[in-house]
Design a protein around this motif. Structure first.
Motif, PDB file in Angstrom:
ATOM      1  N   ILE A   1      -6.656   5.933  -5.752  1.00  0.00           N
ATOM      2  CA  ILE A   1      -7.177   5.166  -4.790  1.00  0.00           C
ATOM      3  C   ILE A   1      -8.594   5.388  -5.364  1.00  0.00           C
ATOM      4  O   ILE A   1      -9.318   6.325  -5.668  1.00  0.00           O
ATOM      5  CB  ILE A   1      -6.976   5.892  -3.530  1.00  0.00           C
ATOM      6  CG1 ILE A   1      -5.514   5.769  -2.918  1.00  0.00           C
ATOM      7  CG2 ILE A   1      -8.199   5.295  -2.321  1.00  0.00           C
ATOM      8  CD1 ILE A   1      -5.452   6.673  -1.485  1.00  0.00           C
TER       9      ILE A   1
ATOM     10  N   ILE B   1      -4.951   1.391  -5.315  1.00  0.00           N
ATOM     11  CA  ILE B   1      -5.523   0.829  -4.122  1.00  0.00           C
ATOM     12  C   ILE B   1      -6.909   0.900  -4.244  1.00  0.00           C
ATOM     13  O   ILE B   1      -7.503   1.906  -4.387  1.00  0.00           O
ATOM     14  CB  ILE B   1      -4.830   1.791  -2.714  1.00  0.00           C
ATOM     15  CG1 ILE B   1      -3.427   1.539  -2.441  1.00  0.00           C
ATOM     16  CG2 ILE B   1      -5.836   1.194  -1.448  1.00  0.00           C
ATOM     17  CD1 ILE B   1      -2.871   2.406  -1.566  1.00  0.00           C
TER      18      ILE B   1
ATOM     19  N   TYR C   1      -3.764  13.415   0.098  1.00  0.00           N
ATOM     20  CA  TYR C   1      -3.282  12.402  -0.826  1.00  0.00           C
ATOM     21  C   TYR C   1      -2.772  13.384  -1.900  1.00  0.00           C
ATOM     22  O   TYR C   1      -3.548  14.128  -2.575  1.00  0.00           O
ATOM     23  CB  TYR C   1      -4.116  11.401  -1.162  1.00  0.00           C
ATOM     24  CG  TYR C   1      -3.526  10.388  -2.028  1.00  0.00           C
ATOM     25  CD1 TYR C   1      -2.126   9.867  -1.566  1.00  0.00           C
ATOM     26  CD2 TYR C   1      -3.960   9.940  -3.147  1.00  0.00           C
ATOM     27  CE1 TYR C   1      -1.593   8.984  -2.303  1.00  0.00           C
ATOM     28  CE2 TYR C   1      -3.595   8.886  -3.846  1.00  0.00           C
ATOM     29  CZ  TYR C   1      -2.191   8.433  -3.660  1.00  0.00           C
ATOM     30  OH  TYR C   1      -1.711   7.475  -4.387  1.00  0.00           O
TER      31      TYR C   1
ATOM     32  N   SER D   1       0.722  -1.449  -0.062  1.00  0.00           N
ATOM     33  CA  SER D   1       0.119  -0.029   0.003  1.00  0.00           C
ATOM     34  C   SER D   1       0.814   1.203  -0.050  1.00  0.00           C
ATOM     35  O   SER D   1       0.417   2.177  -0.852  1.00  0.00           O
ATOM     36  CB  SER D   1      -0.929   0.089   1.327  1.00  0.00           C
ATOM     37  OG  SER D   1      -1.936  -1.152   1.202  1.00  0.00           O
TER      38      SER D   1
ATOM     39  N   VAL E   1      -7.298   4.353   5.188  1.00  0.00           N
ATOM     40  CA  VAL E   1      -6.507   4.979   3.990  1.00  0.00           C
ATOM     41  C   VAL E   1      -5.737   6.223   4.528  1.00  0.00           C
ATOM     42  O   VAL E   1      -4.423   6.533   4.298  1.00  0.00           O
ATOM     43  CB  VAL E   1      -7.658   5.442   3.042  1.00  0.00           C
ATOM     44  CG1 VAL E   1      -6.796   6.411   1.848  1.00  0.00           C
ATOM     45  CG2 VAL E   1      -8.155   4.451   2.274  1.00  0.00           C
TER      46      VAL E   1
ATOM     47  N   VAL F   1      -7.958  10.430  -6.172  1.00  0.00           N
ATOM     48  CA  VAL F   1      -9.023   9.427  -5.281  1.00  0.00           C
ATOM     49  C   VAL F   1     -10.231   9.365  -6.369  1.00  0.00           C
ATOM     50  O   VAL F   1     -10.795  10.507  -6.493  1.00  0.00           O
ATOM     51  CB  VAL F   1      -9.657   9.948  -3.967  1.00  0.00           C
ATOM     52  CG1 VAL F   1     -10.335   9.068  -3.248  1.00  0.00           C
ATOM     53  CG2 VAL F   1      -8.240  10.122  -3.114  1.00  0.00           C
TER      54      VAL F   1
END
Length: 209
Positions: free
Chosen positions: A76, A130, A90, A66, A198, A94
């Motif tokens: 993600i 992920i 992040y 990960s 996460v 996403v």
């Protein structure tokens, strides 16, 4: 920084909460690595439920794979937008396709849930990274099927769908694969658990745990 605290008062509260969480789960996490404990600690903190220290299962290669994906800023993928909006800091993207027109069309055409159809759209869009499933067991099962068929490049799976219909079974199926995973046993799970897992990984990458 822990749990998003940005002021002294917030930091003090977060630290006190962390101490309480540790006192509640220390005897249940001795078998985990320090990074795995950090993830479980955040899940317990986010849910105020120490039982997650007992029902969270983490494969031996989950954290390593990960973090590698996060460092490479791979995508993600989430099953619903609530999980997506909860993920912060992040640098990569996403993504969530639950409201995508293609997902709506596929769901109607094949008579499947839109969450499941959203995973097919992600595969068609060339997803790599992920997967974080917090709500829909059908989405998790779809991911496992797509991976088995070689149609989706998944680096790790956070599979924590919540509910009494299909949730436990889908998580059991995940644990029987060779995918790096974090899963919860039984019906418990949900958005807060997926988001916490996460964000804990992101913080580990940033060195903030």
């Amino acid at each position: 920084m822990f749990m998003g605290a940005s002021t002294k008062q917030g930091y003090d509260i977060a630290e006190k909460s962390r101490e309480i969480v540790k006192s509640l789960i220390d005897d249940k996490t001795g078998h985990l690595t320090s990074k795995e404990r950090a993830i479980v600690e955040r899940i317990v903190h986010s849910t105020a439920d120490p039982e997650y220290a007992e029902i969270t299962r983490i494969s031996g290669n989950f954290v390593q794979e990960s973090l590698k994906s996060i460092r490479n800023e791979e995508d993600i993928l989430t099953d619903i937008n609530m999980v997506k909006v909860g993920i912060n800091r992040y640098k990569g993207k996403v993504k969530c396709y639950i409201k995508d027109e293609k997902a709506v069309k596929i769901a109607k055409e094949y008579g499947i849930t839109r969450a499941s159809a959203a995973m097919r759209v992600a595969a068609l869009e060339g997803f790599e990274g992920i997967v974080a499933i917090g709500n829909a067991p059908t989405a998790l099962l779809e991911v496992l099927d797509l991976v088995q068929k070689g149609e989706m490049d998944v680096k790790s799976v956070i599979g924590v769908p919540v509910g009494f219909v299909g949730a436990a079974e889908s998580k059991k199926a995940l644990q029987e694969t060779e995918l790096p995973y974090l899963a919860t046993e039984g019906p418990k799970g949900g958005t807060p658990v997926a988001v916490a897992a996460v964000n804990a990984l992101i913080n580990l990458d940033l060195g903030k745990v």
